[in-house]
Every structure is written in C-alpha cells, then in structure tokens.
Motif scaffolding. Sequence first.
Motif, PDB file in Angstrom:
ATOM      1  N   MET A 100       0.824  -1.195   0.000  1.00  0.00           N
ATOM      2  CA  MET A 100       0.000   0.000   0.000  1.00  0.00           C
ATOM      3  C   MET A 100       0.869   1.260   0.000  1.00  0.00           C
ATOM      4  O   MET A 100       2.083   1.193   0.192  1.00  0.00           O
ATOM      5  N   ALA A 101       0.202   2.408  -0.178  1.00  0.00           N
ATOM      6  CA  ALA A 101       0.891   3.695  -0.118  1.00  0.00           C
ATOM      7  C   ALA A 101       1.347   3.956   1.309  1.00  0.00           C
ATOM      8  O   ALA A 101       0.722   3.494   2.281  1.00  0.00           O
ATOM      9  N   ALA A 102       2.410   4.698   1.442  1.00  0.00           N
ATOM     10  CA  ALA A 102       2.973   5.010   2.757  1.00  0.00           C
ATOM     11  C   ALA A 102       1.948   5.733   3.634  1.00  0.00           C
ATOM     12  O   ALA A 102       1.117   6.499   3.139  1.00  0.00           O
ATOM     13  N   VAL A 103       2.020   5.447   4.933  1.00  0.00           N
ATOM     14  CA  VAL A 103       1.137   6.068   5.924  1.00  0.00           C
ATOM     15  C   VAL A 103       1.982   6.630   7.058  1.00  0.00           C
ATOM     16  O   VAL A 103       3.111   6.207   7.270  1.00  0.00           O
ATOM     17  N   LYS A 104       1.437   7.581   7.777  1.00  0.00           N
ATOM     18  CA  LYS A 104       2.078   8.109   8.983  1.00  0.00           C
ATOM     19  C   LYS A 104       1.538   7.331  10.166  1.00  0.00           C
ATOM     20  O   LYS A 104       0.335   7.222  10.349  1.00  0.00           O
TER      21      LYS A 104
ATOM     22  N   GLN B  90       6.657   8.809  15.900  1.00  0.00           N
ATOM     23  CA  GLN B  90       5.950   8.989  14.632  1.00  0.00           C
ATOM     24  C   GLN B  90       6.882   8.541  13.528  1.00  0.00           C
ATOM     25  O   GLN B  90       8.070   8.854  13.551  1.00  0.00           O
ATOM     26  N   MET B  91       6.321   7.800  12.583  1.00  0.00           N
ATOM     27  CA  MET B  91       7.144   7.246  11.517  1.00  0.00           C
ATOM     28  C   MET B  91       6.286   7.042  10.271  1.00  0.00           C
ATOM     29  O   MET B  91       5.100   6.770  10.366  1.00  0.00           O
ATOM     30  N   THR B  92       6.906   7.154   9.131  1.00  0.00           N
ATOM     31  CA  THR B  92       6.246   6.780   7.891  1.00  0.00           C
ATOM     32  C   THR B  92       6.477   5.290   7.687  1.00  0.00           C
ATOM     33  O   THR B  92       7.615   4.810   7.808  1.00  0.00           O
ATOM     34  N   GLU B  93       5.399   4.560   7.406  1.00  0.00           N
ATOM     35  CA  GLU B  93       5.490   3.117   7.202  1.00  0.00           C
ATOM     36  C   GLU B  93       4.759   2.738   5.918  1.00  0.00           C
ATOM     37  O   GLU B  93       3.902   3.472   5.433  1.00  0.00           O
ATOM     38  N   VAL B  94       5.109   1.562   5.404  1.00  0.00           N
ATOM     39  CA  VAL B  94       4.474   1.021   4.205  1.00  0.00           C
ATOM     40  C   VAL B  94       3.696  -0.226   4.607  1.00  0.00           C
ATOM     41  O   VAL B  94       4.291  -1.232   5.005  1.00  0.00           O
TER      42      VAL B  94
END
Length: 112
Positions: free
Chosen positions: A39-43, A54-58
């Motif tokens: 999926m598209a990256a999420v916060k 807080q991190m950006t994850e896929v």
Amino acid sequence: MQTPHDSLVVCCNCPDETSAHLLAQGIITARLAACVNQMAAVKSSYHWHGKIEQMTEVPLMIKTTVAAYPQLEQWLLEHHPYEVPEIIALPIIAGAASYLDWIAKEVNLDQK
C-alpha cells in the motif's frame, strides 16, 4: 469450495518500500499467501520504549488461509526488520467464492 472463514487478511507495516517489497516477494515465493498488496505510505503514531514515536510506514495487506497463518506469522517474525512487527490477522467474513477459491488454490504449503 472455500468458505469466507477459511481466509484471512493479514496486515503488516514495514519501515520502507524496499523492506515491504522484499517481504512481499518472499511471502509469495514461499506460497504463504495468494496475494500481497503493498500500500501507499502512511504516517504512524505509537508508543515505543516509553515515548510517543511517529514514523512513515508502508503497509502490506496479505491474503492467505487460516491453515497457512502460523507459518506466515513465523516467516514474518524471522524476516521482518522490526523488533516487534505488527502482524494482525483479520477474518474474511464475506467474499466472492471464486476469489476465495483462488486464495485456497494459490496458498499451497505442499509446494514449498
């Protein structure tokens, strides 16, 4: 014929696109799932070691069977870069019979 309750959607977040791709390919190669959607990256916001992070994850959305889940979970625990990876299995309560049959056919633990 596969029933909806024989199939699962497994959610698993990854730290980046590269690790998400490698995990998805490994899962499919091992025949532990019929399909893995990257999926598209999420916060993400979460507690970790007493702090709010807080991190950006896929996210990965993995379609598998109840029978294959234990091996999929073990595989993810061995290959995932996180110390404590998110591995959450959600039952499929309804779905197109042809799609559920396809999941059952493609998740073939005997072909490993």
